[in-house]
Design a protein around this motif. Structure first.
Motif, PDB file in Angstrom:
ATOM      1  N   LYS A   3       0.610  -1.131   0.057  1.00  0.00           N
ATOM      2  CA  LYS A   3       0.048  -0.075   0.020  1.00  0.00           C
ATOM      3  C   LYS A   3       0.805   1.240  -0.035  1.00  0.00           C
ATOM      4  CE  LYS A   3      -1.909   1.908   3.819  1.00  0.00           C
ATOM      5  NZ  LYS A   3      -1.647   3.226   3.773  1.00  0.00           N
ATOM      6  N   GLY A   6       0.341   7.256   2.541  1.00  0.00           N
ATOM      7  CA  GLY A   6      -0.755   8.321   2.425  1.00  0.00           C
ATOM      8  C   GLY A   6      -1.900   8.054   1.897  1.00  0.00           C
ATOM      9  N   THR A   7      -2.061   6.752   1.574  1.00  0.00           N
ATOM     10  CA  THR A   7      -3.606   6.397   1.035  1.00  0.00           C
ATOM     11  C   THR A   7      -4.252   5.186   1.767  1.00  0.00           C
ATOM     12  OG1 THR A   7      -2.310   6.082  -1.112  1.00  0.00           O
ATOM     13  CG2 THR A   7      -4.560   5.047  -1.206  1.00  0.00           C
ATOM     14  N   SER A   8      -5.492   5.496   1.972  1.00  0.00           N
ATOM     15  CA  SER A   8      -5.979   4.612   3.111  1.00  0.00           C
ATOM     16  C   SER A   8      -6.388   3.467   2.229  1.00  0.00           C
ATOM     17  CB  SER A   8      -7.613   5.387   3.074  1.00  0.00           C
ATOM     18  OG  SER A   8      -8.415   5.196   2.025  1.00  0.00           O
ATOM     19  N   PHE A   9      -6.509   2.259   3.393  1.00  0.00           N
ATOM     20  CA  PHE A   9      -6.638   0.826   2.634  1.00  0.00           C
ATOM     21  C   PHE A   9      -7.941   0.910   1.882  1.00  0.00           C
ATOM     22  CE2 PHE A   9      -3.923  -0.422   6.524  1.00  0.00           C
ATOM     23  CZ  PHE A   9      -3.121  -1.308   5.800  1.00  0.00           C
ATOM     24  N   GLU A  10      -9.010   1.491   2.370  1.00  0.00           N
ATOM     25  CA  GLU A  10     -10.259   1.573   1.393  1.00  0.00           C
ATOM     26  C   GLU A  10     -10.195   2.147  -0.071  1.00  0.00           C
ATOM     27  OE1 GLU A  10     -14.873   2.830   1.537  1.00  0.00           O
ATOM     28  OE2 GLU A  10     -13.504   3.309   3.152  1.00  0.00           O
ATOM     29  N   ASP A  11      -9.348   2.911  -0.164  1.00  0.00           N
ATOM     30  CA  ASP A  11      -8.988   3.510  -1.616  1.00  0.00           C
ATOM     31  C   ASP A  11      -8.112   2.524  -2.424  1.00  0.00           C
ATOM     32  OD1 ASP A  11     -10.567   5.769  -0.888  1.00  0.00           O
ATOM     33  OD2 ASP A  11      -8.994   7.065  -0.293  1.00  0.00           O
ATOM     34  N   TRP A  12      -6.905   2.282  -1.525  1.00  0.00           N
ATOM     35  CA  TRP A  12      -6.049   1.315  -2.328  1.00  0.00           C
ATOM     36  C   TRP A  12      -6.882   0.017  -2.657  1.00  0.00           C
ATOM     37  CZ3 TRP A  12      -3.496  -3.157   0.049  1.00  0.00           C
ATOM     38  CH2 TRP A  12      -2.326  -3.593  -0.721  1.00  0.00           C
ATOM     39  N   GLU A  14     -10.167  -0.449  -3.198  1.00  0.00           N
ATOM     40  CA  GLU A  14     -11.066  -0.223  -4.251  1.00  0.00           C
ATOM     41  C   GLU A  14     -10.266  -0.112  -5.564  1.00  0.00           C
ATOM     42  OE1 GLU A  14     -14.257  -0.233  -4.364  1.00  0.00           O
ATOM     43  OE2 GLU A  14     -14.398  -1.010  -2.236  1.00  0.00           O
TER      44      GLU A  14
END
Length: 163
Positions: A3, A6-12, A14
């Motif tokens: 991952k 700076g990226t959230s898990f949900e965004d990554w 998706e």
């Protein structure tokens, strides 16, 4: 793939799913376009484990509560009694089963009461006699030449006659 910072898990996640769909990674999968089974019932870890064990061909009786396991064992014993090797084995197995049922009755119930009846030893012995395969007759021993049977030690030493 890690991952990005700076990226959230949900965004990554998706983004990974969307890219896989665009590549066609999910095309032609078994069950595509069908609703997911089991969404209409509540989730239980025990039920999931039992379903998984059944799908993989494992026996799930070990997962049963003790009272239900005894009920299941009673059914199997009645069905398969003819597979035991002797009447003494039938009596020993039934006595052991009945002792464990009596012990279960003595314990405090940890759920709804489950009644397991004792087995009738004599009825199962009769069933064993009725269903067991026929015992082959013993071989007929022919007398040795000269009219007498050769003794076992004579045959062992290679001497054919009686002494």
């Amino acid at each position: 793939m890690r991952k990005p910072a700076g990226t959230s898990f949900e965004d990554w996640i998706e983004r990974q799913v969307r890219e896989a769909q665009e590549r066609g990674a999910f095309d032609g999968l078994c069950g595509a376009g069908e609703p997911l089974r089991g969404l209409d019932r509540g989730f239980s870890a025990d039920q999931w484990a039992a379903d998984k064990a059944r799908r993989e061909g494992f026996d799930v009786t070990g997962m049963l509560p003790p009272a239900l396991a005894l009920r299941r064992e009673r059914e199997v014993l009645q069905r398969d009694v003819h597979e035991l090797v002797s009447e003494a084995a039938v009596r020993a197995v039934v006595d052991d089963f009945n002792d464990r049922v009596r012990e279960q009755y003595r314990r405090p119930a940890d759920g709804p009461p489950v009644v397991t009846a004792l087995l009738d030893v004599e009825a199962l012995v009769q069933e064993w006699h009725r269903r067991r395969p026929p015992v082959p007759a013993p071989p007929v021993v022919e007398p040795a030449p000269g009219g007498r049977l050769a003794r076992w030690w004579s045959r062992r030493r290679g001497r054919g006659g009686a002494h």
